[in-house]
Design an enzyme around this catalytic site. Structure first.
Site, PDB file in Angstrom:
ATOM      1  N   ARG A  34     -29.974  -9.229 -22.996  1.00 50.40           N
ATOM      2  CA  ARG A  34     -29.585  -8.528 -21.554  1.00 50.40           C
ATOM      3  C   ARG A  34     -30.557 -10.003 -20.581  1.00 50.40           C
ATOM      4  O   ARG A  34     -31.519  -9.888 -20.607  1.00 50.40           O
ATOM      5  CB  ARG A  34     -29.953  -7.559 -21.095  1.00 50.40           C
ATOM      6  CG  ARG A  34     -29.728  -7.368 -19.396  1.00 50.40           C
ATOM      7  CD  ARG A  34     -29.919  -5.927 -18.824  1.00 50.40           C
ATOM      8  NE  ARG A  34     -28.681  -5.174 -19.202  1.00 50.40           N
ATOM      9  CZ  ARG A  34     -28.407  -4.180 -18.785  1.00 50.40           C
ATOM     10  NH1 ARG A  34     -28.992  -3.621 -17.695  1.00 50.40           N
ATOM     11  NH2 ARG A  34     -27.234  -3.436 -19.089  1.00 50.40           N
TER      12      ARG A  34
ATOM     13  N   HIS B 253     -20.163  -8.216 -19.270  1.00 55.42           N
ATOM     14  CA  HIS B 253     -20.872  -6.871 -20.017  1.00 55.42           C
ATOM     15  C   HIS B 253     -19.860  -6.593 -20.945  1.00 55.42           C
ATOM     16  O   HIS B 253     -19.262  -5.246 -20.829  1.00 55.42           O
ATOM     17  CB  HIS B 253     -21.106  -6.054 -18.826  1.00 55.42           C
ATOM     18  CG  HIS B 253     -22.024  -5.052 -19.013  1.00 55.42           C
ATOM     19  ND1 HIS B 253     -22.785  -4.964 -20.235  1.00 55.42           N
ATOM     20  CD2 HIS B 253     -22.544  -4.024 -18.388  1.00 55.42           C
ATOM     21  CE1 HIS B 253     -23.725  -4.044 -20.532  1.00 55.42           C
ATOM     22  NE2 HIS B 253     -23.554  -3.247 -19.184  1.00 55.42           N
TER      23      HIS B 253
ATOM     24  N   GLN C 103     -20.296  -2.734 -22.134  1.00 61.72           N
ATOM     25  CA  GLN C 103     -19.775  -1.625 -21.291  1.00 61.72           C
ATOM     26  C   GLN C 103     -18.080  -1.318 -21.267  1.00 61.72           C
ATOM     27  O   GLN C 103     -17.767  -0.342 -21.341  1.00 61.72           O
ATOM     28  CB  GLN C 103     -20.047  -2.142 -19.806  1.00 61.72           C
ATOM     29  CG  GLN C 103     -19.607  -1.218 -18.763  1.00 61.72           C
ATOM     30  CD  GLN C 103     -20.485   0.107 -18.948  1.00 61.72           C
ATOM     31  OE1 GLN C 103     -21.650  -0.021 -18.689  1.00 61.72           O
ATOM     32  NE2 GLN C 103     -19.771   1.116 -18.760  1.00 61.72           N
TER      33      GLN C 103
ATOM     34  N   ASP D   8     -17.955  -0.684  -9.459  1.00 63.16           N
ATOM     35  CA  ASP D   8     -19.559  -1.145  -9.694  1.00 63.16           C
ATOM     36  C   ASP D   8     -20.085  -1.394  -8.361  1.00 63.16           C
ATOM     37  O   ASP D   8     -19.551  -1.572  -7.524  1.00 63.16           O
ATOM     38  CB  ASP D   8     -19.465  -2.193 -10.863  1.00 63.16           C
ATOM     39  CG  ASP D   8     -20.722  -2.586 -11.236  1.00 63.16           C
ATOM     40  OD1 ASP D   8     -21.783  -1.602 -11.259  1.00 63.16           O
ATOM     41  OD2 ASP D   8     -20.869  -3.715 -11.855  1.00 63.16           O
TER      42      ASP D   8
ATOM     43  N   CYS E 193     -19.811   2.167 -14.140  1.00 67.14           N
ATOM     44  CA  CYS E 193     -20.661   2.144 -15.291  1.00 67.14           C
ATOM     45  C   CYS E 193     -22.064   2.406 -14.845  1.00 67.14           C
ATOM     46  O   CYS E 193     -22.862   2.493 -15.855  1.00 67.14           O
ATOM     47  CB  CYS E 193     -20.423   0.490 -15.336  1.00 67.14           C
ATOM     48  SG  CYS E 193     -21.203  -0.435 -14.167  1.00 67.14           S
TER      49      CYS E 193
ATOM     50  N   ARG F 271     -21.298   5.029 -24.014  1.00 67.06           N
ATOM     51  CA  ARG F 271     -22.018   3.705 -24.534  1.00 67.06           C
ATOM     52  C   ARG F 271     -22.562   3.705 -25.955  1.00 67.06           C
ATOM     53  O   ARG F 271     -22.720   2.868 -26.814  1.00 67.06           O
ATOM     54  CB  ARG F 271     -23.057   3.359 -23.463  1.00 67.06           C
ATOM     55  CG  ARG F 271     -22.754   2.968 -22.056  1.00 67.06           C
ATOM     56  CD  ARG F 271     -21.862   1.550 -22.226  1.00 67.06           C
ATOM     57  NE  ARG F 271     -22.715   0.513 -22.548  1.00 67.06           N
ATOM     58  CZ  ARG F 271     -23.761  -0.031 -22.117  1.00 67.06           C
ATOM     59  NH1 ARG F 271     -23.844   0.098 -20.749  1.00 67.06           N
ATOM     60  NH2 ARG F 271     -24.297  -0.980 -22.709  1.00 67.06           N
TER      61      ARG F 271
END
Ligand code: CP
Ligand code: NVA
Length: 302
Positions: A104, A131, A134, A222, A260, A288
């Site tokens: 990340r 991402h 996700q 988001d 998310c 996830r």
């Protein structure tokens, strides 16, 4: 080359062939239901984090444990990377110890640099641009809710950010009918929108959030202020006026709501919407774990 996937690394959702994406979704669903109980060969995942995380960190670590493997958390101050050791050297050394690296990072180019020097699969755990982990969980959640993707209409409302840019490509790959509403100056990258058009139906761009939400089965948002954008907060809050998922915007909609997470309540979404029955965000967060287990067994179970 990995034995089960056509890509060595998972840096963006369309690194996968469409058939591979569907296979990962199928395996994730089978693992979630208990129909499949795959085991890794005690492999280790190195998890490199420049930014904080709840879901990504814990779902990968738990997922590795449940699959019979192991994960190591490597925060910015834990390894020499945070003290000047180059990315390339870190990637080469990690490859001698671990079986895969999940990273990340802020800059997507840094992820590409790690992938270029790693001899093991590299997984994008979020960059400023993308991402994709996700997205797998998002698609798994939508398929659970609607039994498939055909004729499911989705609205992305808010920032044209990392989560949105991966989702728009994943949505095209599975054939979702997606409409995107982003304010001026915060649109998705033109290159990403063109890629989505090549991958599938491609998104419709709406002029207003109302136009996007109208007739949508699912509304997805988001945060407006992503990690690393804290200095842009004031400008962004002004620019996103009218894009909040609130009872007024959703007044005549019966859409399910995705986010998310983490959510900034009172900014992109209200408390009332997030706490309503329409919010499927807890299932989405749980997915996830299952989605990543599906990905990990495909990447590591050679
Ligand atoms: N959605 C997501 O990636 O959450 P975290 O930042 O908590 O990992
Ligand atoms: N767009 C958000 C997503 C967090 C999971 C961020 O980058 O901070």
């Amino acid at each position: 080359m990995n034995a089960m996937l056509s890509t060595d690394h998972f840096l963006e959702i369309d690194d996968l062939e469409k058939t591979e994406l569907f296979r990962i979704l199928d395996r994730a669903a089978a693992i979630k239901s208990g129909r499949e109980q795959p085991r890794l060969k005690e492999q280790t995942l190195g998890m490199l984090f420049e930014k904080p995380s709840t879901r990504t960190r814990i779902s990968f670590e738990t997922g590795m444990t449940q699959l019979g493997g192991h994960a190591i958390f490597l925060g910015p101050d834990d390894i020499q990377l945070g003290h000047g050791e180059p990315l390339a050297d870190t990637a080469r050394v990690l490859s001698r110890y671990v079986d895969a690296v999940m990273a990340r990072l802020f800059h997507h180019d840094d992820l590409l640099e790690i992938a270029a020097h790693a001899d093991v699969p590299v997984i994008n755990g979020l960059t400023d641009d993308a991402h994709p982990c996700q997205t797998i969980a998002d698609l798994l959640t939508i398929r659970e809710m609607y039994g498939g993707f055909d004729e499911v209409t989705v609205a992305w409302v808010g920032d044209g950010n990392n989560v949105g840019q991966s989702f728009v490509r994943g949505a095209a790959m599975v054939g979702l009918d997606l409409t995107v509403a982003t304010p001026p100056d915060y649109e998705m990258d033109e290159v990403v929108l063109k890629q989505a058009e090549r991958l599938g139906p491609g998104p419709t761009i709406a002029e207003t959030p109302d136009a996007a939400v109208n007739d949508a089965d699912v509304v997805y948002t988001d945060v407006w202020v992503s990690m690393g954008q804290e200095d842009e907060r004031t400008n962004k809050l002004d620019a996103f006026d009218g894009y909040q998922l609130n009872e007024s915007l959703l007044e005549s909609s019966s859409a399910d709501v995705l986010h998310c997470l983490p959510a900034h309540r009172g900014e992109e979404i209200t408390d009332a919407v997030l706490e309503s029955d329409k919010a499927r965000v807890w299932d989405q967060a749980e997915n996830r774990l299952h989605a990543q287990k599906g990905l990990l067994v495909e990447l590591l179970d050679e």
